[in-house]
Write a protein that holds these residues in place. Structure first.
Motif, PDB file in Angstrom:
ATOM      1  N   PRO A   1      -0.091   2.140  -7.664  1.00 44.58           N
ATOM      2  CA  PRO A   1      -0.723   1.850  -6.381  1.00 44.58           C
ATOM      3  C   PRO A   1      -0.668   3.068  -5.463  1.00 44.58           C
ATOM      4  O   PRO A   1       0.373   3.694  -5.326  1.00 44.58           O
ATOM      5  CB  PRO A   1       0.117   0.703  -5.826  1.00 44.58           C
TER       6      PRO A   1
ATOM      7  N   PHE B   1      -5.707   7.362  -6.943  1.00 39.87           N
ATOM      8  CA  PHE B   1      -7.017   7.043  -7.521  1.00 39.87           C
ATOM      9  C   PHE B   1      -7.740   8.292  -8.012  1.00 39.87           C
ATOM     10  O   PHE B   1      -8.951   8.318  -8.102  1.00 39.87           O
ATOM     11  CB  PHE B   1      -7.878   6.259  -6.532  1.00 39.87           C
TER      12      PHE B   1
ATOM     13  N   ARG C   1      -9.740   7.630 -11.277  1.00 41.39           N
ATOM     14  CA  ARG C   1     -11.003   6.944 -11.017  1.00 41.39           C
ATOM     15  C   ARG C   1     -12.029   7.934 -10.471  1.00 41.39           C
ATOM     16  O   ARG C   1     -13.180   7.966 -10.901  1.00 41.39           O
ATOM     17  CB  ARG C   1     -10.787   5.819  -9.996  1.00 41.39           C
TER      18      ARG C   1
ATOM     19  N   ARG D   1      -8.677   0.766 -17.128  1.00 45.18           N
ATOM     20  CA  ARG D   1      -8.456  -0.482 -16.391  1.00 45.18           C
ATOM     21  C   ARG D   1      -9.770  -1.247 -16.236  1.00 45.18           C
ATOM     22  O   ARG D   1     -10.800  -0.661 -15.895  1.00 45.18           O
ATOM     23  CB  ARG D   1      -7.995  -0.205 -14.955  1.00 45.18           C
TER      24      ARG D   1
ATOM     25  N   VAL E   1      -2.497   9.324   1.354  1.00 43.53           N
ATOM     26  CA  VAL E   1      -2.968   8.114   2.036  1.00 43.53           C
ATOM     27  C   VAL E   1      -1.861   7.574   2.928  1.00 43.53           C
ATOM     28  O   VAL E   1      -0.764   8.105   2.947  1.00 43.53           O
ATOM     29  CB  VAL E   1      -3.401   7.033   1.018  1.00 43.53           C
ATOM     30  N   GLY E   2      -2.158   6.511   3.621  1.00 41.10           N
ATOM     31  CA  GLY E   2      -1.183   5.932   4.533  1.00 41.10           C
ATOM     32  C   GLY E   2      -1.369   6.513   5.917  1.00 41.10           C
ATOM     33  O   GLY E   2      -2.499   6.687   6.379  1.00 41.10           O
TER      34      GLY E   2
ATOM     35  N   VAL F   1      -7.265  11.497   5.166  1.00 36.30           N
ATOM     36  CA  VAL F   1      -6.965  10.658   4.017  1.00 36.30           C
ATOM     37  C   VAL F   1      -7.822  11.090   2.839  1.00 36.30           C
ATOM     38  O   VAL F   1      -8.978  11.425   3.029  1.00 36.30           O
ATOM     39  CB  VAL F   1      -7.266   9.192   4.368  1.00 36.30           C
TER      40      VAL F   1
ATOM     41  N   ILE G   1       2.132   8.602  -0.345  1.00 37.58           N
ATOM     42  CA  ILE G   1       1.929   7.662   0.748  1.00 37.58           C
ATOM     43  C   ILE G   1       2.767   8.097   1.939  1.00 37.58           C
ATOM     44  O   ILE G   1       3.989   8.147   1.863  1.00 37.58           O
ATOM     45  CB  ILE G   1       2.250   6.221   0.322  1.00 37.58           C
TER      46      ILE G   1
ATOM     47  N   ASP H   1       7.941   2.869   9.974  1.00 41.09           N
ATOM     48  CA  ASP H   1       8.169   2.264   8.662  1.00 41.09           C
ATOM     49  C   ASP H   1       9.658   2.192   8.353  1.00 41.09           C
ATOM     50  O   ASP H   1      10.390   3.158   8.546  1.00 41.09           O
ATOM     51  CB  ASP H   1       7.451   3.068   7.573  1.00 41.09           C
TER      52      ASP H   1
ATOM     53  N   PHE I   1       9.614  -3.358  -1.154  1.00 43.50           N
ATOM     54  CA  PHE I   1       8.224  -3.493  -1.596  1.00 43.50           C
ATOM     55  C   PHE I   1       8.053  -2.953  -3.022  1.00 43.50           C
ATOM     56  O   PHE I   1       7.442  -3.585  -3.874  1.00 43.50           O
ATOM     57  CB  PHE I   1       7.299  -2.736  -0.637  1.00 43.50           C
TER      58      PHE I   1
ATOM     59  N   MET J   1      -2.757  -5.086  -2.435  1.00 42.77           N
ATOM     60  CA  MET J   1      -1.401  -4.924  -1.932  1.00 42.77           C
ATOM     61  C   MET J   1      -0.786  -3.636  -2.490  1.00 42.77           C
ATOM     62  O   MET J   1       0.411  -3.551  -2.705  1.00 42.77           O
ATOM     63  CB  MET J   1      -0.538  -6.131  -2.306  1.00 42.77           C
ATOM     64  N   GLY J   2      -1.633  -2.654  -2.746  1.00 44.16           N
ATOM     65  CA  GLY J   2      -1.129  -1.341  -3.140  1.00 44.16           C
ATOM     66  C   GLY J   2      -0.328  -0.743  -1.995  1.00 44.16           C
ATOM     67  O   GLY J   2      -0.353  -1.253  -0.872  1.00 44.16           O
ATOM     68  N   THR J   3       0.367   0.344  -2.276  1.00 38.69           N
ATOM     69  CA  THR J   3       1.278   0.888  -1.277  1.00 38.69           C
ATOM     70  C   THR J   3       0.566   1.300   0.006  1.00 38.69           C
ATOM     71  O   THR J   3       1.043   1.033   1.106  1.00 38.69           O
ATOM     72  CB  THR J   3       2.019   2.109  -1.841  1.00 38.69           C
ATOM     73  N   ALA J   4      -0.583   1.933  -0.144  1.00 39.18           N
ATOM     74  CA  ALA J   4      -1.304   2.399   1.040  1.00 39.18           C
ATOM     75  C   ALA J   4      -1.709   1.213   1.909  1.00 39.18           C
ATOM     76  O   ALA J   4      -1.585   1.244   3.130  1.00 39.18           O
ATOM     77  CB  ALA J   4      -2.519   3.209   0.626  1.00 39.18           C
TER      78      ALA J   4
ATOM     79  N   PHE K   1      -0.277  -1.739   1.900  1.00 39.65           N
ATOM     80  CA  PHE K   1       0.951  -2.354   2.406  1.00 39.65           C
ATOM     81  C   PHE K   1       1.418  -1.649   3.665  1.00 39.65           C
ATOM     82  O   PHE K   1       1.722  -2.268   4.681  1.00 39.65           O
ATOM     83  CB  PHE K   1       2.038  -2.293   1.330  1.00 39.65           C
ATOM     84  N   VAL K   2       1.457  -0.301   3.605  1.00 38.08           N
ATOM     85  CA  VAL K   2       1.935   0.480   4.739  1.00 38.08           C
ATOM     86  C   VAL K   2       1.046   0.252   5.964  1.00 38.08           C
ATOM     87  O   VAL K   2       1.495   0.280   7.098  1.00 38.08           O
ATOM     88  CB  VAL K   2       1.990   1.984   4.356  1.00 38.08           C
ATOM     89  N   LEU K   3      -0.246  -0.001   5.723  1.00 36.80           N
ATOM     90  CA  LEU K   3      -1.164  -0.195   6.840  1.00 36.80           C
ATOM     91  C   LEU K   3      -1.389  -1.673   7.172  1.00 36.80           C
ATOM     92  O   LEU K   3      -2.365  -2.031   7.812  1.00 36.80           O
ATOM     93  CB  LEU K   3      -2.492   0.517   6.559  1.00 36.80           C
TER      94      LEU K   3
ATOM     95  N   ARG L   1      -2.855  -5.337  -7.233  1.00 42.38           N
ATOM     96  CA  ARG L   1      -1.913  -4.233  -7.128  1.00 42.38           C
ATOM     97  C   ARG L   1      -2.537  -3.017  -6.487  1.00 42.38           C
ATOM     98  O   ARG L   1      -1.984  -2.408  -5.615  1.00 42.38           O
ATOM     99  CB  ARG L   1      -1.344  -3.890  -8.510  1.00 42.38           C
ATOM    100  N   CYS L   2      -3.678  -2.614  -6.940  1.00 45.85           N
ATOM    101  CA  CYS L   2      -4.360  -1.481  -6.311  1.00 45.85           C
ATOM    102  C   CYS L   2      -5.780  -1.443  -6.831  1.00 45.85           C
ATOM    103  O   CYS L   2      -5.997  -1.509  -8.023  1.00 45.85           O
ATOM    104  CB  CYS L   2      -3.669  -0.161  -6.626  1.00 45.85           C
TER     105      CYS L   2
ATOM    106  N   ALA M   1      -8.889   2.263  -3.868  1.00 41.09           N
ATOM    107  CA  ALA M   1      -9.709   2.663  -2.716  1.00 41.09           C
ATOM    108  C   ALA M   1      -8.779   2.877  -1.532  1.00 41.09           C
ATOM    109  O   ALA M   1      -9.016   2.388  -0.434  1.00 41.09           O
ATOM    110  CB  ALA M   1     -10.755   1.588  -2.418  1.00 41.09           C
ATOM    111  N   CYS M   2      -7.713   3.629  -1.790  1.00 46.69           N
ATOM    112  CA  CYS M   2      -6.616   3.753  -0.828  1.00 46.69           C
ATOM    113  C   CYS M   2      -7.046   4.391   0.486  1.00 46.69           C
ATOM    114  O   CYS M   2      -6.423   4.200   1.515  1.00 46.69           O
ATOM    115  CB  CYS M   2      -5.488   4.557  -1.438  1.00 46.69           C
ATOM    116  N   ALA M   3      -8.132   5.178   0.448  1.00 44.85           N
ATOM    117  CA  ALA M   3      -8.582   5.823   1.672  1.00 44.85           C
ATOM    118  C   ALA M   3      -9.179   4.804   2.631  1.00 44.85           C
ATOM    119  O   ALA M   3      -9.367   5.087   3.806  1.00 44.85           O
ATOM    120  CB  ALA M   3      -9.594   6.917   1.348  1.00 44.85           C
TER     121      ALA M   3
END
Lengths: 488, 173
Positions: free
Chosen positions: A91, A94, A97, A128, A248-249, A254, A322, A328, A336, B99-102, B104-106, B139-140, B143-145
């Motif tokens: 997670p 990407f 992809r 995937r 990210v985050g 980003v 992240i 946080d 998590f 619910m990927g990390t990015a 989740f954090v946001l 999980r992810c 498309a974290c951006a």
């Protein structure tokens, strides 16, 4: 400024060529490397060139690609397989992809080169099922490459043939581990098995198999076109070339970046990433996904390569980064990740199956304010034991989020246990909602919205929250128009 | 694999498993027959089965076992291992919250809660009473951006906040 720090090798074509048109890839120098290998080099020379380049696996573990190919080439077998690991389950990452959607041919070309080098003529891409566009573009790419004679029988008129097919994953993080991936490709539960034998000796259908990550493969045509000596000038002593990261985050810019190995964390976060938004303080960055660890504000000068990250109890992983700011809570973040590994453990070995559950429960207790100092000691002990005893990479790296955050933020864990406070204000069980006397106008809205009727006070008088009865739902805080309720 | 409390209580309108369309079984049998070999294609066949039936109840697993010449236990072992396979049907509009990390954090957790509230307090993995919506956490989606990301069917919603949820649901009613 940010442009200059980036060097694009694996992502050299993404966004510049039409991924659904092979001519566009060929115009950008595509399939030149394959032609060069087949026409001018022996398989042994290709492997030597790969070894000389110093390219290491970009899926996370960092095993030298040329050495892996060399092993597989050394075994005699009627069939050998080249597998592309596109099961990007991490997670927050990407890049695979992006490469498959933006430049699928570079992966196909590298797989054919791998086949030529090890003496194999079958390839499989394990991808995937969650990436429909990447699958579509891969199918188009394979079809076009076969039409042009870049794949299939007698490539470029030589006696080398190479066929490719696609297999789909079904949502299991552990399948990124190569032995689990092979089990899954054979249609079974994706559980890892004990190595040796390594897949290079007995992998897919017990035949010699090389498993390479998408990003690793995408870099290979560029390396072979421009030469190993060009590639190994980039990077550090032990880690050559570039790495794609997903930042990210809580970061201003980003997205995907490709930077040389050895760049410092500071350069990534503040120069390329543009820093943390909304004027907040940078706190930590999680690298390597659930298997990795946190690099913190104390590690800003750490050089990012395989060894540099490992020294901080983290790992390269697939390259997800992240970014987290002062808001946080590191205990909640560890929880998590453990929730993730607890769900994704395949259950085959005891340390991972039971250990992940126990660590999660301990972290859960701590965030609920029920932790003890013994819990903190137990966390360290369990983490060390699991690291030493788990069967595969998933289990061995699962305690990393705990160990790496403890390294710098042990005081934050202690604050949860001793003071029953969450310094970042995230763990709701440890928060108090209180009325600020000067701001409360006595509108009674909060008392009306409270689901447990624990707010008392008359109209136009200051209200009071009964802490013993409060369930910390936060409804009053949302409702108050005068910012008169705060959490602390 | 998920089980659903609403399915156990019979509250949600789930198609009767005994009357799954026969032509779908035929299509699946044709697919198996067309495979170059059966060995190693269990996951492939289950993907096909789920795309046909929408889910993999015991009846479908039995059929797959029989077609593939494998014991039912092996089929169940594979189905229960992978999160992509489901033994309960999804809503007409399946809601997948990343619910990927990015994400989740946001703040994806708050988004999940908001969907649950708007859809009448159903649990994650469950279907609404009218069979229209189901909520799942992914999980992810890579498309974290765009985090936090929500997918409803094929439609992607980016940078979702809890306030946007009501509006998103109304797109489908």
């Amino acid at each position: 400024m940010s442009e200059k720090k980036q060097i694009r090798i694996a992502t050299r074509n993404s966004g510049f060529i039409d991924p659904e048109n092979i001519d566009s890839y060929i115009a950008a120098g595509g399939y030149l490397a394959l032609a060069k290998c087949i026409e001018e080099m022996t398989p042994a020379q290709v492997i030597d060139e790969m070894k000389a380049s110093g390219l290491r696996g970009r899926g996370g573990a960092g095993f030298p690609t040329g050495v892996k190919w060399g092993f597989a080439a050394g075994y005699k077998s009627d069939t050998k397989y080249v597998v592309c690991n596109a099961d990007e389950g991490d997670p927050g990452a990407f890049m695979d992809r992006a490469i498959l959607e933006g430049d699928p041919h570079s992966v196909l070309e590298a797989m054919a080169i791998g086949g030529y080098a090890i003496g194999g003529n079958k390839g499989t891409i394990y991808i995937r099922a969650e990436y429909p566009l990447a699958i579509k573009r891969l199918k188009i790419a394979i079809e076009q490459a076969e039409e042009k004679g870049m794949l299939g029988k007698n490539i470029f008129g030589s006696d080398f043939s190479f066929d490719l097919d696609i297999k789909y994953g079904a949502g299991a993080f552990v399948c990124g581990e190569e032995t689990a991936l092979i089990n899954s490709m054979e249609g079974d539960r994706g559980e890892p098995y004990t190595k040796p034998p390594f897949p290079a000796e007995a992998g897919y259908w017990d035949k010699p198999t090389i498993v390479n990550n998408v990003e690793t493969l995408a870099a290979i045509p560029a390396i072979l076109t421009k030469g190993a000596s060009w590639f190994n000038q980039i990077g550090t002593e032990t880690s050559k070339g570039t790495k794609v990261f997903c930042i990210v985050g809580k970061i201003n810019n980003v997205g995907l970046i490709e930077v040389p190995m050895g760049i410092t964390l500071k350069e990534v976060i503040f120069d390329v990433g543009g820093g943390v938004p909304n004027g907040k303080e940078f706190k930590a960055v999680q690298t390597g996904g659930p298997s990795g660890g946190a690099l913190t504000f104390k590690d800003l000068d750490v050089k990012i390569d395989y060894e540099g990250l490992a020294a901080c109890q983290s790992m390269m992983g697939s390259g997800g980064m992240i970014v987290m700011d002062e808001d946080d809570c590191m205990v909640a973040v560890s929880k998590f990740f453990l929730d993730f590994t607890m769900e994704e453990t395949c259950g085959k070995c005891t340390p991972c199956r039971i250990g992940s559950k126990r660590i999660y429960e301990t972290l859960d207790r701590i965030t609920m304010g029920q932790g003890t100092m013994d819990d903190i000691e137990n966390l360290k002990l369990m983490s060390t034991v699991i690291k030493d005893t788990a069967l595969c990479g998933l289990g061995q790296t699962m305690p990393n989020p705990v160990l790496s955050t403890m390294r710098v933020f042990e005081d934050e864990y202690r604050a949860h246990v001793i003071d029953k406070k969450c310094p970042a204000g995230v763990c709701t069980s440890l928060l108090e909602f209180v009325v600020v006397d000067e701001k409360c106008v006595g509108c009674t809205l909060c008392a009306k919205v409270c689901p447990v009727d624990c707010i008392s006070g008359k109209v136009k008088e200051v209200h009071v929250i009964d802490q013993a009865a409060c369930i910390k739902c936060g409804a009053c805080l949302e409702k108050c128009k005068f910012d008169a309720i705060i959490k602390r | 694999m998920q089980t659903s409390t609403c399915q156990n209580s019979g509250d949600c309108k789930i198609p009767d498993r005994a009357t799954l369309p026969r032509d779908l079984y035929r299509k699946l049998a044709d697919f198996v027959a067309a495979l170059p070999q059966k060995e190693g294609h269990m996951v492939t066949v289950l993907h096909k089965a789920q795309s046909l039936f929408g889910y993999l109840p015991r009846e479908v697993q039995e059929f797959v076992a029989q077609q593939m010449g494998e014991p039912l236990a092996k089929v169940y072992g594979v189905v229960s291992f992978y999160t992509f396979f489901t033994m309960v049907p999804k809503g007409k509009y399946p809601i997948s919250i990343c619910m990927g990390t990015a994400c989740f954090v946001l703040g994806a957790e708050n988004v999940v809660e908001s969907f649950q509230k708007v859809l009448g307090n159903i649990e994650v993995g469950e279907v609404t009473h009218d069979g229209k919506f189901s909520i799942d956490c992914l999980r992810c989606v890579g498309a974290c951006a765009l985090a936090p990301v929500v997918m409803i069917g094929e439609k992607v919603y980016a940078k979702v906040t809890p306030d946007m949820v009501k509006g998103i649901i109304s797109d489908f009613s």
